[in-house]
Design a protein around this motif. Structure first.
Motif, PDB file in Angstrom:
ATOM      1  N   VAL A 258       0.624  -0.933   0.238  1.00  0.00           N
ATOM      2  CA  VAL A 258       0.051   0.145  -0.026  1.00  0.00           C
ATOM      3  C   VAL A 258       0.723   1.578  -0.098  1.00  0.00           C
ATOM      4  O   VAL A 258       0.292   2.615  -0.687  1.00  0.00           O
ATOM      5  CB  VAL A 258      -1.001  -0.365   1.159  1.00  0.00           C
ATOM      6  N   LEU A 259       2.026   0.841   0.528  1.00  0.00           N
ATOM      7  CA  LEU A 259       2.543   2.654   1.036  1.00  0.00           C
ATOM      8  C   LEU A 259       3.636   2.579  -0.232  1.00  0.00           C
ATOM      9  O   LEU A 259       3.873   4.062  -0.744  1.00  0.00           O
ATOM     10  CB  LEU A 259       3.797   2.215   1.878  1.00  0.00           C
ATOM     11  N   ILE A 260       3.773   1.957  -1.127  1.00  0.00           N
ATOM     12  CA  ILE A 260       4.656   1.679  -2.492  1.00  0.00           C
ATOM     13  C   ILE A 260       3.605   2.240  -3.737  1.00  0.00           C
ATOM     14  O   ILE A 260       3.417   3.095  -4.282  1.00  0.00           O
ATOM     15  CB  ILE A 260       5.335   0.417  -2.751  1.00  0.00           C
ATOM     16  N   GLY A 261       2.039   1.622  -3.499  1.00  0.00           N
ATOM     17  CA  GLY A 261       1.322   1.841  -3.960  1.00  0.00           C
ATOM     18  C   GLY A 261       1.280   3.853  -4.021  1.00  0.00           C
ATOM     19  O   GLY A 261       1.206   4.671  -5.061  1.00  0.00           O
ATOM     20  N   VAL A 262       1.045   4.339  -2.814  1.00  0.00           N
ATOM     21  CA  VAL A 262       0.455   5.636  -2.992  1.00  0.00           C
ATOM     22  C   VAL A 262       2.190   6.558  -3.668  1.00  0.00           C
ATOM     23  O   VAL A 262       1.573   7.264  -4.037  1.00  0.00           O
ATOM     24  CB  VAL A 262       0.632   5.489  -1.013  1.00  0.00           C
ATOM     25  N   PHE A 263       2.792   6.262  -2.956  1.00  0.00           N
ATOM     26  CA  PHE A 263       4.095   6.302  -3.677  1.00  0.00           C
ATOM     27  C   PHE A 263       4.563   6.641  -5.414  1.00  0.00           C
ATOM     28  O   PHE A 263       4.302   7.358  -6.342  1.00  0.00           O
ATOM     29  CB  PHE A 263       5.758   5.769  -3.430  1.00  0.00           C
ATOM     30  N   VAL A 264       3.749   5.401  -5.798  1.00  0.00           N
ATOM     31  CA  VAL A 264       4.002   5.552  -7.717  1.00  0.00           C
ATOM     32  C   VAL A 264       2.724   6.456  -7.878  1.00  0.00           C
ATOM     33  O   VAL A 264       2.573   6.945  -8.992  1.00  0.00           O
ATOM     34  CB  VAL A 264       3.908   3.671  -7.542  1.00  0.00           C
ATOM     35  N   MET A 265       1.382   6.280  -7.374  1.00  0.00           N
ATOM     36  CA  MET A 265      -0.142   6.879  -7.858  1.00  0.00           C
ATOM     37  C   MET A 265       0.306   8.366  -7.399  1.00  0.00           C
ATOM     38  O   MET A 265      -1.219   8.845  -7.967  1.00  0.00           O
ATOM     39  CB  MET A 265      -0.733   6.091  -7.361  1.00  0.00           C
ATOM     40  N   PHE A 266       1.051   8.217  -6.626  1.00  0.00           N
ATOM     41  CA  PHE A 266       0.040   9.925  -5.450  1.00  0.00           C
ATOM     42  C   PHE A 266       2.222  10.723  -5.776  1.00  0.00           C
ATOM     43  O   PHE A 266       1.503  11.674  -6.477  1.00  0.00           O
ATOM     44  CB  PHE A 266       0.180  10.314  -4.727  1.00  0.00           C
ATOM     45  N   VAL A 267       2.482  10.517  -5.289  1.00  0.00           N
ATOM     46  CA  VAL A 267       3.839  11.250  -5.243  1.00  0.00           C
ATOM     47  C   VAL A 267       4.784  11.071  -6.029  1.00  0.00           C
ATOM     48  O   VAL A 267       5.068  12.123  -6.901  1.00  0.00           O
ATOM     49  CB  VAL A 267       5.137  10.255  -3.994  1.00  0.00           C
ATOM     50  N   LEU A 268       5.047  10.515  -7.184  1.00  0.00           N
ATOM     51  CA  LEU A 268       5.576   9.896  -8.775  1.00  0.00           C
ATOM     52  C   LEU A 268       5.004  11.592  -9.636  1.00  0.00           C
ATOM     53  O   LEU A 268       5.659  12.065 -10.541  1.00  0.00           O
ATOM     54  CB  LEU A 268       5.774   8.995  -9.331  1.00  0.00           C
ATOM     55  N   PRO A 269       3.533  11.530  -9.926  1.00  0.00           N
ATOM     56  CA  PRO A 269       2.259  12.575 -10.105  1.00  0.00           C
ATOM     57  C   PRO A 269       3.238  13.972 -10.004  1.00  0.00           C
ATOM     58  O   PRO A 269       3.604  14.919 -10.368  1.00  0.00           O
ATOM     59  CB  PRO A 269       1.284  12.682  -9.857  1.00  0.00           C
ATOM     60  N   GLU A 270       3.397  13.591  -8.633  1.00  0.00           N
ATOM     61  CA  GLU A 270       4.024  15.173  -7.898  1.00  0.00           C
ATOM     62  C   GLU A 270       5.506  15.457  -8.472  1.00  0.00           C
ATOM     63  O   GLU A 270       6.141  16.530  -8.253  1.00  0.00           O
ATOM     64  CB  GLU A 270       3.719  15.472  -6.701  1.00  0.00           C
ATOM     65  N   ILE A 271       6.301  14.915  -8.494  1.00  0.00           N
ATOM     66  CA  ILE A 271       7.635  14.592  -8.659  1.00  0.00           C
ATOM     67  C   ILE A 271       8.189  15.700 -10.319  1.00  0.00           C
ATOM     68  O   ILE A 271       8.389  15.936 -10.867  1.00  0.00           O
ATOM     69  CB  ILE A 271       8.550  13.352  -9.310  1.00  0.00           C
ATOM     70  N   PHE A 272       6.753  14.652 -11.131  1.00  0.00           N
ATOM     71  CA  PHE A 272       6.619  14.957 -12.164  1.00  0.00           C
ATOM     72  C   PHE A 272       5.120  16.452 -13.060  1.00  0.00           C
ATOM     73  O   PHE A 272       4.349  15.361 -13.782  1.00  0.00           O
ATOM     74  CB  PHE A 272       6.631  13.743 -13.600  1.00  0.00           C
ATOM     75  N   ARG A 273       5.311  16.911 -12.015  1.00  0.00           N
ATOM     76  CA  ARG A 273       4.063  17.776 -11.898  1.00  0.00           C
ATOM     77  C   ARG A 273       3.739  18.218 -13.436  1.00  0.00           C
ATOM     78  O   ARG A 273       2.537  18.198 -13.591  1.00  0.00           O
ATOM     79  CB  ARG A 273       4.775  19.191 -11.264  1.00  0.00           C
ATOM     80  N   GLU A 274       4.988  18.368 -14.175  1.00  0.00           N
ATOM     81  CA  GLU A 274       4.611  19.292 -15.247  1.00  0.00           C
ATOM     82  C   GLU A 274       3.940  18.304 -16.791  1.00  0.00           C
ATOM     83  O   GLU A 274       3.489  19.063 -17.326  1.00  0.00           O
ATOM     84  CB  GLU A 274       6.042  19.766 -16.153  1.00  0.00           C
TER      85      GLU A 274
END
Length: 318
Positions: A258-274
């Motif tokens: 679940v924690l990996i899923g949150v990173f992939v589905m929420f944090v990664l889009p923030e990293i690549f915000r553009e």
């Protein structure tokens, strides 16, 4: 595998404990939201991952917790700390009431019904039920949380509050996995008919899963309202339920998953915000890849099936 999971969890906790001091203000906000979404995703895992029910309405319970805190504080002057128990209990009661008539549904049918609940909930908020939800604009000016004479108004302070809530949720999840209830939910997910054959009240456990998941999501909603000092209907729309559903599918039904899923589905889009306009594409593509390469998720739980000797075989002519 269990030792690896434990080590990974401990490393995660240590990193998260020092993380806010290494980030600027924007990323501190992202980190707090990561913690809040992790709690909601874990609550979704109880319903979807452990009980095997296709619930696409978890954002409704998340939003109810947030709005309970916002309404009680802004309209009735309750201190935030006093609103938290109500923000937990109210979604639990709603979850039980909604689950009772629908838990017999399976698969796509349950999915559609929970989508409908989420849509109705958002429309109730938009139409300003009782004049207290604020309509489309929501509620602003929510007070900060005060504990032991300290005001938790900075992002770092809120981060540690959210982190404490995540730790509480992790403790609940770990104990649930080890309990008789957790085993019953696992059997229910693997084979409902076989679970019934060994005396498990599948209806009762399904309602319990909905209620527990709703309460944890409501707690996360209360933290969310405190974090942003505001709530609005758009934060709890159907797409948020899609996000939480996707997190469990992509990450897998386990705490690390679940924690990996949150990173992939929420944090990664923030990293690549553009590239945020490609968010829906990321959802779909990640789920397709996961279903092909890791059908049980990136880090699934390892459970066996129901032992055959526990299943009562029907007698001839019975």
């Amino acid at each position: 595998m269990k030792k690896l999971s434990l080590v990974s969890l401990l490393v995660f906790l240590v990193v998260m404990a020092i993380l806010p001091h290494l980030l600027d203000t924007r990323w501190q906000t992202v980190a707090v939201t990561f913690l809040v979404f992790s709690v909601v995703a874990l609550s979704q895992d109880i319903v979807l991952g452990k009980a095997g029910m296709f619930n696409m309405g978890q954002a409704m319970f998340f939003g109810m917790g947030a709005y309970v805190t916002a309404i009680l504080n802004s309209h009735f002057g309750w201190p935030i700390v006093a609103t938290v128990p109500v923000a937990i209990v109210a979604p639990v009661l709603l979850g039980i009431v909604l689950a009772a008539p629908i838990v017999h549904l399976r698969g796509d049918y349950l999915l559609v019904v929970t989508i409908g609940f989420n849509i109705v909930f958002v429309q109730v908020l938009i139409n300003n039920l009782g004049g207290v939800t604020g309509g489309p604009n929501g509620i602003f000016g929510i007070d900060p949380l005060r504990l032991f004479g300290f005001e938790l108004s900075s992002q770092v302070a809120i981060y540690y509050y959210a982190f404490a809530v995540l730790l509480l949720t992790l403790a609940i999840m770990i104990n649930l996995d080890k309990s008789k209830v957790g085993r019953a939910l696992h059997y229910l997910r693997e084979d409902p008919l076989a679970a019934e054959s060994i005396g498990i009240n599948t209806r009762l456990y399904k309602i319990f899963a909905f209620g527990l998941g709703a309460g944890i999501a409501g707690l996360a909603g209360s933290v969310f309202a405190t974090q942003y000092s505001a709530v609005s209907p758009e934060a709890f729309e159907f797409i948020q339920s899609v996000l939480f559903f996707s997190i469990v599918l992509v990450g897998g039904s386990s705490i690390p998953g679940v924690l990996i899923g949150v990173f992939v589905m929420f944090v990664l889009p923030e990293i690549f915000r553009e590239f945020s306009t490609w968010r829906f594409f990321v959802f779909g593509f990640a789920m397709i890849l996961t279903m092909i390469l890791r059908p049980r998720g990136i880090w699934p739980a390892t459970f066996g099936k129901i032992p055959k000797f526990l299943i009562k075989e029907p007698k001839n002519g019975g």
